[in-house]
Motif scaffolding. Structure first.
Motif, PDB file in Angstrom:
ATOM      1  N   LEU A 152       0.807  -1.211   0.000  1.00 14.16           N
ATOM      2  CA  LEU A 152       0.000   0.000   0.000  1.00 14.16           C
ATOM      3  C   LEU A 152       0.846   1.270   0.000  1.00 14.16           C
ATOM      4  O   LEU A 152       0.479   2.267  -0.641  1.00 14.16           O
ATOM      5  CB  LEU A 152      -0.927  -0.016   1.223  1.00 14.16           C
ATOM      6  N   GLU A 153       1.979   1.251   0.702  1.00 15.73           N
ATOM      7  CA  GLU A 153       2.812   2.454   0.733  1.00 15.73           C
ATOM      8  C   GLU A 153       3.413   2.777  -0.630  1.00 15.73           C
ATOM      9  O   GLU A 153       3.830   3.920  -0.884  1.00 15.73           O
ATOM     10  CB  GLU A 153       3.925   2.314   1.780  1.00 15.73           C
ATOM     11  N   HIS A 154       3.448   1.785  -1.531  1.00 21.90           N
ATOM     12  CA  HIS A 154       3.901   2.014  -2.905  1.00 21.90           C
ATOM     13  C   HIS A 154       2.721   2.312  -3.831  1.00 21.90           C
ATOM     14  O   HIS A 154       2.765   3.240  -4.639  1.00 21.90           O
ATOM     15  CB  HIS A 154       4.641   0.782  -3.441  1.00 21.90           C
ATOM     16  N   THR A 155       1.669   1.487  -3.728  1.00 26.40           N
ATOM     17  CA  THR A 155       0.583   1.583  -4.701  1.00 26.40           C
ATOM     18  C   THR A 155      -0.273   2.835  -4.522  1.00 26.40           C
ATOM     19  O   THR A 155      -0.710   3.425  -5.515  1.00 26.40           O
ATOM     20  CB  THR A 155      -0.329   0.345  -4.614  1.00 26.40           C
ATOM     21  N   HIS A 156      -0.527   3.246  -3.284  1.00 29.71           N
ATOM     22  CA  HIS A 156      -1.369   4.428  -3.073  1.00 29.71           C
ATOM     23  C   HIS A 156      -0.801   5.660  -3.801  1.00 29.71           C
ATOM     24  O   HIS A 156      -1.501   6.250  -4.629  1.00 29.71           O
ATOM     25  CB  HIS A 156      -1.507   4.696  -1.569  1.00 29.71           C
ATOM     26  N   PRO A 157       0.434   6.086  -3.504  1.00 32.03           N
ATOM     27  CA  PRO A 157       0.947   7.253  -4.221  1.00 32.03           C
ATOM     28  C   PRO A 157       1.161   6.995  -5.709  1.00 32.03           C
ATOM     29  O   PRO A 157       0.963   7.904  -6.535  1.00 32.03           O
ATOM     30  CB  PRO A 157       2.269   7.560  -3.509  1.00 32.03           C
ATOM     31  N   ALA A 158       1.527   5.768  -6.091  1.00 29.68           N
ATOM     32  CA  ALA A 158       1.774   5.474  -7.508  1.00 29.68           C
ATOM     33  C   ALA A 158       0.497   5.622  -8.326  1.00 29.68           C
ATOM     34  O   ALA A 158       0.511   6.194  -9.431  1.00 29.68           O
ATOM     35  CB  ALA A 158       2.344   4.066  -7.657  1.00 29.68           C
ATOM     36  N   ILE A 159      -0.627   5.114  -7.814  1.00 26.74           N
ATOM     37  CA  ILE A 159      -1.896   5.226  -8.535  1.00 26.74           C
ATOM     38  C   ILE A 159      -2.323   6.686  -8.646  1.00 26.74           C
ATOM     39  O   ILE A 159      -2.719   7.161  -9.720  1.00 26.74           O
ATOM     40  CB  ILE A 159      -2.982   4.397  -7.828  1.00 26.74           C
ATOM     41  N   PHE A 160      -2.235   7.417  -7.532  1.00 22.26           N
ATOM     42  CA  PHE A 160      -2.606   8.838  -7.554  1.00 22.26           C
ATOM     43  C   PHE A 160      -1.749   9.605  -8.564  1.00 22.26           C
ATOM     44  O   PHE A 160      -2.268  10.360  -9.401  1.00 22.26           O
ATOM     45  CB  PHE A 160      -2.445   9.446  -6.161  1.00 22.26           C
TER      46      PHE A 160
ATOM     47  N   GLU B 133       0.085  18.715  -4.196  1.00 25.00           N
ATOM     48  CA  GLU B 133       0.987  18.305  -3.116  1.00 25.00           C
ATOM     49  C   GLU B 133       0.200  17.894  -1.867  1.00 25.00           C
ATOM     50  O   GLU B 133       0.531  16.898  -1.212  1.00 25.00           O
ATOM     51  CB  GLU B 133       1.961  19.433  -2.766  1.00 25.00           C
ATOM     52  N   THR B 134      -0.856  18.642  -1.551  1.00 28.01           N
ATOM     53  CA  THR B 134      -1.674  18.328  -0.372  1.00 28.01           C
ATOM     54  C   THR B 134      -2.367  16.984  -0.524  1.00 28.01           C
ATOM     55  O   THR B 134      -2.363  16.152   0.393  1.00 28.01           O
ATOM     56  CB  THR B 134      -2.716  19.436  -0.153  1.00 28.01           C
ATOM     57  N   ALA B 135      -2.967  16.767  -1.699  1.00 27.94           N
ATOM     58  CA  ALA B 135      -3.691  15.514  -1.926  1.00 27.94           C
ATOM     59  C   ALA B 135      -2.739  14.322  -1.941  1.00 27.94           C
ATOM     60  O   ALA B 135      -3.026  13.276  -1.350  1.00 27.94           O
ATOM     61  CB  ALA B 135      -4.462  15.594  -3.243  1.00 27.94           C
ATOM     62  N   LEU B 136      -1.595  14.467  -2.618  1.00 27.42           N
ATOM     63  CA  LEU B 136      -0.639  13.365  -2.680  1.00 27.42           C
ATOM     64  C   LEU B 136      -0.099  13.033  -1.296  1.00 27.42           C
ATOM     65  O   LEU B 136       0.043  11.852  -0.932  1.00 27.42           O
ATOM     66  CB  LEU B 136       0.505  13.723  -3.625  1.00 27.42           C
ATOM     67  N   ALA B 137       0.206  14.059  -0.504  1.00 26.84           N
ATOM     68  CA  ALA B 137       0.712  13.814   0.852  1.00 26.84           C
ATOM     69  C   ALA B 137      -0.312  13.061   1.687  1.00 26.84           C
ATOM     70  O   ALA B 137       0.032  12.140   2.442  1.00 26.84           O
ATOM     71  CB  ALA B 137       1.076  15.146   1.516  1.00 26.84           C
ATOM     72  N   ALA B 138      -1.585  13.425   1.548  1.00 24.71           N
ATOM     73  CA  ALA B 138      -2.638  12.744   2.306  1.00 24.71           C
ATOM     74  C   ALA B 138      -2.774  11.290   1.861  1.00 24.71           C
ATOM     75  O   ALA B 138      -2.924  10.379   2.685  1.00 24.71           O
ATOM     76  CB  ALA B 138      -3.965  13.485   2.126  1.00 24.71           C
ATOM     77  N   VAL B 139      -2.726  11.064   0.550  1.00 23.41           N
ATOM     78  CA  VAL B 139      -2.818   9.701   0.022  1.00 23.41           C
ATOM     79  C   VAL B 139      -1.631   8.860   0.496  1.00 23.41           C
ATOM     80  O   VAL B 139      -1.787   7.685   0.850  1.00 23.41           O
ATOM     81  CB  VAL B 139      -2.872   9.742  -1.527  1.00 23.41           C
ATOM     82  N   ALA B 140      -0.447   9.459   0.519  1.00 17.19           N
ATOM     83  CA  ALA B 140       0.749   8.724   0.941  1.00 17.19           C
ATOM     84  C   ALA B 140       0.747   8.437   2.443  1.00 17.19           C
ATOM     85  O   ALA B 140       1.406   7.491   2.888  1.00 17.19           O
ATOM     86  CB  ALA B 140       2.002   9.512   0.568  1.00 17.19           C
ATOM     87  N   ARG B 141       0.013   9.218   3.234  1.00 19.23           N
ATOM     88  CA  ARG B 141      -0.076   8.970   4.678  1.00 19.23           C
ATOM     89  C   ARG B 141      -1.069   7.856   5.008  1.00 19.23           C
ATOM     90  O   ARG B 141      -0.966   7.207   6.052  1.00 19.23           O
ATOM     91  CB  ARG B 141      -0.505  10.246   5.422  1.00 19.23           C
ATOM     92  N   GLN B 142      -2.037   7.647   4.145  1.00 19.21           N
ATOM     93  CA  GLN B 142      -3.106   6.686   4.457  1.00 19.21           C
ATOM     94  C   GLN B 142      -2.607   5.272   4.774  1.00 19.21           C
ATOM     95  O   GLN B 142      -3.120   4.643   5.706  1.00 19.21           O
ATOM     96  CB  GLN B 142      -4.117   6.630   3.312  1.00 19.21           C
ATOM     97  N   PRO B 143      -1.641   4.735   4.025  1.00 21.98           N
ATOM     98  CA  PRO B 143      -1.224   3.356   4.329  1.00 21.98           C
ATOM     99  C   PRO B 143      -0.833   3.136   5.783  1.00 21.98           C
ATOM    100  O   PRO B 143      -1.197   2.122   6.389  1.00 21.98           O
ATOM    101  CB  PRO B 143      -0.036   3.144   3.382  1.00 21.98           C
ATOM    102  N   ARG B 144      -0.103   4.087   6.364  1.00 27.67           N
ATOM    103  CA  ARG B 144       0.305   3.942   7.765  1.00 27.67           C
ATOM    104  C   ARG B 144      -0.912   3.888   8.678  1.00 27.67           C
ATOM    105  O   ARG B 144      -0.949   3.107   9.647  1.00 27.67           O
ATOM    106  CB  ARG B 144       1.221   5.106   8.168  1.00 27.67           C
ATOM    107  N   LEU B 145      -1.932   4.682   8.393  1.00 26.04           N
ATOM    108  CA  LEU B 145      -3.126   4.713   9.233  1.00 26.04           C
ATOM    109  C   LEU B 145      -3.824   3.359   9.250  1.00 26.04           C
ATOM    110  O   LEU B 145      -4.328   2.920  10.293  1.00 26.04           O
ATOM    111  CB  LEU B 145      -4.093   5.802   8.735  1.00 26.04           C
ATOM    112  N   PHE B 146      -3.866   2.701   8.110  1.00 23.94           N
ATOM    113  CA  PHE B 146      -4.515   1.385   8.048  1.00 23.94           C
ATOM    114  C   PHE B 146      -3.615   0.291   8.603  1.00 23.94           C
ATOM    115  O   PHE B 146      -4.085  -0.625   9.289  1.00 23.94           O
ATOM    116  CB  PHE B 146      -4.920   1.070   6.608  1.00 23.94           C
TER     117      PHE B 146
END
Length: 283
Positions: A34-42, A82-95
């Motif tokens: 997820l830490e790779h795919t979330h930002p990569a897809i976005f 930048e804001t949206a990408l940073a939020a998407v990249a933080r999500q994996p850790r939360l889950f």
């Protein structure tokens, strides 16, 4: 893509571009961390949208599905890149910190299949209805083998999606507070173009409460969203997903009399530049 890669690399120590272009990587290999795919897809979806704009193709509206909703809102100017990408990249850790492993399985068959098999209804929740004969099931990791066995017995074609959690279901409820708190400071601006949400089945408006959480928690309603767009006269749907799979799904939603067109651009099996050239010739 390079700007996004630098943002993620500097903040999280992960390079999505390095993972995408890793030496020797085969198209058939799982790409599911997820830490790779979330930002990569976005990043991929945002970059494709910007490429089309650069080539003179402007959207009349944008339609996002699941993670793609964040990309669509950013392309429309509701959230800075930048804001949206940073939020998407933080999500994996939360889950990863709050949820047990789970899975999503796409099923080629009617959603009523789950109700017709009592055991299946107990093991999995309906995570999305994409078309009359295409839906997604969510389940804990421990239920996957039995769910797949039932689907095989029912002769229902299926595919496990490359995600490690049961998104769009009650099994990610432990992450609710963290996701809502993480998105609390984000403010949505009015969009340049209407942004349709497959979660809401309608256009997104600034001020929708807990939208970031609803996007990942509530079932996907792609079929209902496409039906609403078709009722307004249809569209030329351009699929910017990394696999081109949404184009195939949306074709199921269109009636014979629909004036709509569908174009897919990306595929893990190549031919992307050829498809782009064809789109530019006919758009």
């Amino acid at each position: 893509m390079e700007i996004g890669d630098a943002i993620v690399r500097d903040r999280h120590g992960v390079s999505p571009l390095a993972e995408i272009h890793a030496s020797g990587r085969r198209a058939s290999e799982p790409f599911d961390r997820l830490e790779h795919t979330h930002p990569a897809i976005f990043m991929t979806q945002f970059a494709m949208a910007k490429l089309l704009q650069h080539k003179g193709i402007r959207p009349d509206m944008l339609l996002g599905v699941s993670l793609g909703e964040f990309a669509a809102m950013s392309v429309a100017g509701m959230v800075p890149f930048e804001t949206a990408l940073a939020a998407v990249a933080r999500q994996p850790r939360l889950f990863l910190e709050s949820c047990a492993p789970g899975a999503l399985i796409a099923v080629l068959g009617p959603p009523s299949l789950r109700e017709s098999e009592p055991r299946l209804g107990h093991l999995a929740e309906l995570a999305g209805i994409n078309a009359e004969r295409h839906h997604v099931l969510a389940m804990p990791g421990g239920n996957v083998a039995e769910v797949e066995a039932i689907l095989t017995r029912l002769d229902a074609p299926f595919q496990r999606l490359p995600v490690p959690f049961a998104f769009h279901s009650s099994w990610i409820e432990p992450a609710r507070a963290a996701v809502i708190a993480d998105a609390a400071a984000e403010r949505l601006e009015s969009p340049f173009w209407p942004v349709w949400s497959a979660c809401l089945g309608a256009p997104v408006k600034p001020g929708v409460p807990d939208l970031a959480w609803r996007i990942v928690r509530e079932p996907m309603r792609l079929g209902a969203s496409v039906a609403a767009i078709e009722a307004q006269g249809g569209a030329h749907y351009i699929d910017l997903s990394a696999t081109g799979s949404l184009a195939a799904i949306i074709r199921q939603d269109l009636g014979e009399a629909s004036p709509s067109r569908i174009s897919a651009l990306l595929s893990p099996f190549g031919g992307n530049l050829r498809r782009l050239a064809k789109l530019l010739e006919t758009a």
